[in-house]
Scaffold this active site. Structure first.
Site, PDB file in Angstrom:
ATOM      1  N   LYS A  36      70.229  33.898  19.690  1.00  0.00           N
ATOM      2  CA  LYS A  36      71.454  33.710  19.741  1.00  0.00           C
ATOM      3  C   LYS A  36      71.955  33.083  21.228  1.00  0.00           C
ATOM      4  O   LYS A  36      71.260  32.653  21.614  1.00  0.00           O
ATOM      5  CB  LYS A  36      72.605  35.854  19.850  1.00  0.00           C
ATOM      6  CG  LYS A  36      71.774  35.732  21.081  1.00  0.00           C
ATOM      7  CD  LYS A  36      72.286  37.548  21.506  1.00  0.00           C
ATOM      8  CE  LYS A  36      71.918  37.622  22.766  1.00  0.00           C
ATOM      9  NZ  LYS A  36      71.684  39.436  22.499  1.00  0.00           N
ATOM     10  N   ARG A 131      77.916  50.919  23.459  1.00  0.00           N
ATOM     11  CA  ARG A 131      79.171  49.628  23.438  1.00  0.00           C
ATOM     12  C   ARG A 131      78.583  49.842  22.063  1.00  0.00           C
ATOM     13  O   ARG A 131      79.800  50.198  21.593  1.00  0.00           O
ATOM     14  CB  ARG A 131      78.049  48.722  23.922  1.00  0.00           C
ATOM     15  CG  ARG A 131      79.032  47.248  23.681  1.00  0.00           C
ATOM     16  CD  ARG A 131      78.247  46.382  24.072  1.00  0.00           C
ATOM     17  NE  ARG A 131      76.538  46.196  23.722  1.00  0.00           N
ATOM     18  CZ  ARG A 131      75.599  45.282  23.921  1.00  0.00           C
ATOM     19  NH1 ARG A 131      76.109  44.084  25.351  1.00  0.00           N
ATOM     20  NH2 ARG A 131      74.561  44.676  23.656  1.00  0.00           N
ATOM     21  N   TYR A 255      85.668  18.846  47.736  1.00  0.00           N
ATOM     22  CA  TYR A 255      86.813  19.255  47.069  1.00  0.00           C
ATOM     23  C   TYR A 255      87.288  20.409  48.595  1.00  0.00           C
ATOM     24  O   TYR A 255      86.646  21.110  49.415  1.00  0.00           O
ATOM     25  CB  TYR A 255      87.432  19.554  46.876  1.00  0.00           C
ATOM     26  CG  TYR A 255      87.142  18.554  45.277  1.00  0.00           C
ATOM     27  CD1 TYR A 255      88.300  17.670  45.574  1.00  0.00           C
ATOM     28  CD2 TYR A 255      86.320  19.117  43.961  1.00  0.00           C
ATOM     29  CE1 TYR A 255      88.294  16.616  44.074  1.00  0.00           C
ATOM     30  CE2 TYR A 255      86.851  17.689  43.106  1.00  0.00           C
ATOM     31  CZ  TYR A 255      87.114  16.720  43.130  1.00  0.00           C
ATOM     32  OH  TYR A 255      87.163  15.876  42.170  1.00  0.00           O
ATOM     33  N   MET A 303      82.865  19.452  39.116  1.00  0.00           N
ATOM     34  CA  MET A 303      82.721  19.223  37.352  1.00  0.00           C
ATOM     35  C   MET A 303      81.538  17.995  37.149  1.00  0.00           C
ATOM     36  O   MET A 303      81.015  18.524  36.351  1.00  0.00           O
ATOM     37  CB  MET A 303      83.901  18.594  37.201  1.00  0.00           C
ATOM     38  CG  MET A 303      84.312  18.429  35.147  1.00  0.00           C
ATOM     39  SD  MET A 303      84.956  17.501  33.938  1.00  0.00           S
ATOM     40  CE  MET A 303      86.268  18.756  34.601  1.00  0.00           C
TER      41      MET A 303
HETATM   42  C1  LIG Z   1      70.635  40.311  23.353  1.00  0.00           C
HETATM   43  C2  LIG Z   1      69.751  41.301  22.420  1.00  0.00           C
HETATM   44  C3  LIG Z   1      68.702  41.702  23.229  1.00  0.00           C
HETATM   45  C4  LIG Z   1      67.709  40.006  24.020  1.00  0.00           C
HETATM   46  O1  LIG Z   1      68.094  41.146  25.087  1.00  0.00           O
HETATM   47  P1  LIG Z   1      67.424  40.035  26.212  1.00  0.00           P
HETATM   48  O2  LIG Z   1      67.935  40.961  27.439  1.00  0.00           O
HETATM   49  O3  LIG Z   1      67.409  38.709  26.232  1.00  0.00           O
HETATM   50  O4  LIG Z   1      65.853  40.357  25.466  1.00  0.00           O
HETATM   51  C5  LIG Z   1      67.835  42.293  22.032  1.00  0.00           C
HETATM   52  N1  LIG Z   1      68.369  43.485  21.693  1.00  0.00           N
HETATM   53  C6  LIG Z   1      70.278  42.955  21.118  1.00  0.00           C
HETATM   54  C7  LIG Z   1      70.590  43.775  20.308  1.00  0.00           C
HETATM   55  C8  LIG Z   1      70.488  42.097  21.461  1.00  0.00           C
HETATM   56  O5  LIG Z   1      72.284  41.933  21.308  1.00  0.00           O
END
Ligand SMILES: *Cc1c(COP(=O)(O)O)cnc(C)c1O
Length: 359
Positions: A36, A131, A255, A303
């Site tokens: 992701k 969550r 800055y 930046m």
């Molecule tokens: C992002 C994610 C992972 C991976 O997590 P890491 O800490 O990067 O290994 C695994 N399972 C789910 C559901 C995630 O959203």
């Protein structure tokens, strides 16, 4: 003169090294490689193509999954938060994408869909992170509905997610594992729980599918341990010195003049800033690697530029390479100076950063 601007050097050999190391840590599991957020900033398609043996890929948005299919990736792909619109179900089926189900809306949408082909489903249970995930007492109802639906390919996979896996002493994790075991005991289904920290610290969480993200990219998920034996960073972020000048004691830099030199010294300016994804909140003293030594960041991050104190004896020249993180300077350390986590630094790499593949 050719000065290098912000460049992420991506080492795909390191990626496959890390993948094999993870497989060795959890030898009897399948690997869902998490890609992701543009492969944690490393390039979604590039990372997927470099992991041809991954048993599946995990993404967070349907667009990411479709980009992988468009790039010719044929491995299983799982949407880690499921789909967000009823119309997406047809797209999932047409592109052979798998989905997580974690709420009633997703369940109803799947059951009521008209599909030519059933979907592969992962059912997510909340075991304590609070969550995503169905409540434990909903498991029977969800399982029955999914197992009786013609729209669902059997068998489904049971999954949950660990909230505190990076803390080896935190009792929340054994509690989550115990609850997951209890809930899944009556189903002979494949199970999945471990993220990177689970892979490293909690072998009881491995089950049939592990889901590593950060560790694949050669970065430690454990705040207390920036070095995991054998893991190599995949991204090395570099730029170069575009100015080297001397200043006198008492003069300020950057800055708002927040940093004032206590001595006569040499100031280097590196062509990287928050416009490239370098964190604006990196504090004075954040290490930058130049000609094999660590020099401190000084003043505010701009930046497009940062300043570093090269020291009065500096022999550094315009054009010399600066490493912001990666090989020789763990991104975990830089993240601490910026009061954030390496995940955020990696996936904030911006579009104007050049990508170069390491030889
Ligand atoms: C992002 C994610 C992972 C991976 O997590 P890491 O800490 O990067 O290994 C695994 N399972 C789910 C559901 C995630 O959203």
């Amino acid at each position: 003169m050719t000065l290098r601007t912000a460049t992420a050097v991506i080492d795909l050999h390191a990626l496959s090294n890390n993948y094999h190391l993870i497989q060795a840590i959890a030898p009897d599991t399948k690997v869902l490689a998490v890609l992701k957020a543009n492969g944690y900033g490393h390039g979604l398609e590039r990372i997927a193509k470099a992991l041809p043996n991954a048993d599946a890929f995990g993404v967070a948005r349907i667009d990411e999954a479709l980009a992988l299919r468009a790039a010719g990736i044929e491995r299983p792909i799982v949407l880690l938060e499921g789909f967000f619109a009823t119309e997406d179900i047809a797209i999932l089926a047409a592109n052979n994408l798998q989905t997580i189900v974690h709420n009633e809306q997703q369940l109803d949408a799947i059951i009521n869909a008209k599909l030519a082909k059933p979907l592969n489903v992962w059912l997510k249970i909340d075991t304590g992170m609070h969550r995503l995930g169905i409540n434990p007492e909903q498991l029977t109802q969800f399982y029955q509905a999914l197992s009786q639906s013609e729209n669902v390919q059997q068998p489904i996979v049971l999954m949950s997610h660990l909230g505190c896996a990076d803390e080896s002493k935190n009792l929340a994790t054994p509690k989550q594992i115990a609850l997951f075991n209890e809930l899944s005991a009556n189903f002979s289904l494949e199970k999945s729980l471990a993220n990177s920290a689970g892979v490293l610290l909690w072998p009881q969480s491995h089950y049939q599918w592990i889901r590593p993200g950060l560790l694949l990219y050669g970065v430690s998920p454990l705040p207390s341990q920036t070095k995991v034996e054998g893991i190599v960073p995949v991204m090395t972020l570099q730029s170069s010195l575009i100015s080297v000048r001397t200043i006198a004691a008492g003069e300020c830099v950057g800055y708002s003049g927040t940093w004032v030199s206590e001595r006569n010294t040499t100031i280097g300016v590196v062509a990287i800033g928050y416009g490239d994804g370098y964190p604006r909140h990196a504090s004075n003293g954040t290490p930058v690697l130049i000609n094999g030594r660590r020099v401190p960041l000084i003043g505010r991050v701009s930046m497009d530029m940062i300043s570093v104190d090269l020291g009065a004896q500096s022999k550094d020249k315009v054009g010399d390479i600066a490493t912001l993180w990666g090989k020789g300077l763990p991104v975990e350390e830089v993240a601490e100076f910026a009061t954030t986590i390496p995940y955020e630094l990696l996936c904030n790499i911006s579009r104007r950063v050049h990508i170069q593949l390491a030889k």
